[in-house]
Design an enzyme around this catalytic site. Structure first.
Site, PDB file in Angstrom:
ATOM      1  CB  CYS A  89     -24.804 -55.083  14.886  1.00  0.00           C
ATOM      2  SG  CYS A  89     -23.432 -56.664  15.863  1.00  0.00           S
ATOM      3  CG  HIS A 214     -22.501 -53.627  19.338  1.00  0.00           C
ATOM      4  ND1 HIS A 214     -24.177 -53.776  19.292  1.00  0.00           N
ATOM      5  CD2 HIS A 214     -23.031 -55.120  19.210  1.00  0.00           C
ATOM      6  CE1 HIS A 214     -24.459 -54.980  19.022  1.00  0.00           C
ATOM      7  NE2 HIS A 214     -23.694 -55.350  19.055  1.00  0.00           N
ATOM      8  CD  GLU A 216     -24.731 -50.073  20.462  1.00  0.00           C
ATOM      9  OE1 GLU A 216     -23.450 -49.872  19.911  1.00  0.00           O
ATOM     10  OE2 GLU A 216     -25.065 -50.933  20.882  1.00  0.00           O
TER      11      GLU A 216
HETATM   12  N1  LIG Z   1     -24.834 -57.802  18.026  1.00  0.00           N
HETATM   13  C1  LIG Z   1     -25.661 -57.518  16.406  1.00  0.00           C
HETATM   14  O1  LIG Z   1     -26.707 -56.689  15.987  1.00  0.00           O
HETATM   15  C2  LIG Z   1     -26.158 -59.113  15.880  1.00  0.00           C
HETATM   16  C3  LIG Z   1     -26.276 -59.831  14.044  1.00  0.00           C
HETATM   17  C4  LIG Z   1     -26.767 -60.113  13.876  1.00  0.00           C
HETATM   18  N2  LIG Z   1     -25.695 -61.288  13.687  1.00  0.00           N
HETATM   19  C5  LIG Z   1     -27.864 -59.940  12.012  1.00  0.00           C
HETATM   20  O2  LIG Z   1     -27.201 -61.213  11.623  1.00  0.00           O
HETATM   21  O3  LIG Z   1     -27.963 -59.310  12.556  1.00  0.00           O
END
Ligand SMILES: NC(=O)CC[C@H](N)C(=O)O
Length: 235
Positions: A89, A214, A216
């Protein structure tokens, strides 16, 4: 504080960048997948590692803290030398060469990335209304993992998306491992585009691995196992 877990000393030592975000969950997933783990906050801690995880969280904050603590430049240099890194992410955003819509800080400066992975990402891409969703996705490259179900015809992964990016473009060095298919009901969307076009959400290039989602947080271990195999040179 450094925490070394009592795994087999032959297990790879994998750091989790612990400046902000979902650190604990990655530590647990890595340990369940057979790695030793340590939390990383300073550049000097990078040298002992066999690989590093960049967790989910807020990419703008992690970027700022990495630069503030002087870890961004040494990490960039290590990535260029082939150091294995897995980003989930926000971690995927940090590995991307380019962000379509980087956030600007108070001084109007765009957020920065470490780069290394030849992809262009769009932040918060799946829209606000359904900003979090879960779905099941076919994932390429898990065939040789120890925990794989040999009876399974397709290797589906349970994927949790939380304000997730998607990958808009990949360079020729980049292998696509998973996509949210066009019309995926869970992704739904306000982001109409998600309905009509498949969206890339997992990629690999050399020793770099990135997922928009994710693994995890769900007890899914195969992505971390894949990363450990990449570190060992087995995948
Ligand atoms: N769950 C996440 O890691 C979200 C990422 C977040 N939207 C960002 O731009 O960093």
């Amino acid at each position: 504080m450094t925490e070394i877990t009592p795994q087999d000393a032959a297990s790879p030592l994998v750091g989790v960048l612990a400046l902000q975000g979902g650190v604990r969950e990655h530590v647990h997933a890595l340990e369940a997948a057979g790695a030793r783990t340590t939390l990383v906050r300073r550049a000097a801690e990078l040298d002992a590692l066999d690989g590093l995880v960049l967790p989910g969280g807020e990419s703008t904050t992690i970027d700022k803290l990495m630069r503030l603590y002087g870890i961004a430049e040494p990490l960039r240099a290590k990535i260029a030398e082939g150091f294995p890194v897995y980003g989930s992410c926000a971690g995927m955003i940090l590995l991307a060469e380019r962000i379509t819509d980087p956030a600007l800080d108070a001084a109007g400066e765009p957020q920065q990335t470490l780069g290394g992975l030849d992809i262009v990402v769009r932040r918060n891409a799946f829209g606000r209304q359904r900003e979090s969703f879960e779905t099941s996705l076919p994932f390429t490259g898990l065939q040789s993992l120890p925990s794989r179900d040999p009876a399974a015809h397709t290797e589906n992964v349970h994927a949790v998306f939380i304000r997730a990016p998607w990958v808009e473009k990949v360079g020729s060095s980049v292998q696509v491992l998973a996509q949210v298919p066009a019309g995926d009901a869970a992704a739904g969307a306000e982001s109409g585009a998600a309905d009509s076009v498949a969206r890339i959400v997992a990629v690999r290039s050399g020793k770099l691995l990135a997922t928009s989602f994710h693994p995890e947080v769900t007890g899914e271990r195969r992505i971390h196992e894949l990363f450990i195999q990449m570190i060992r040179g087995d995948a």
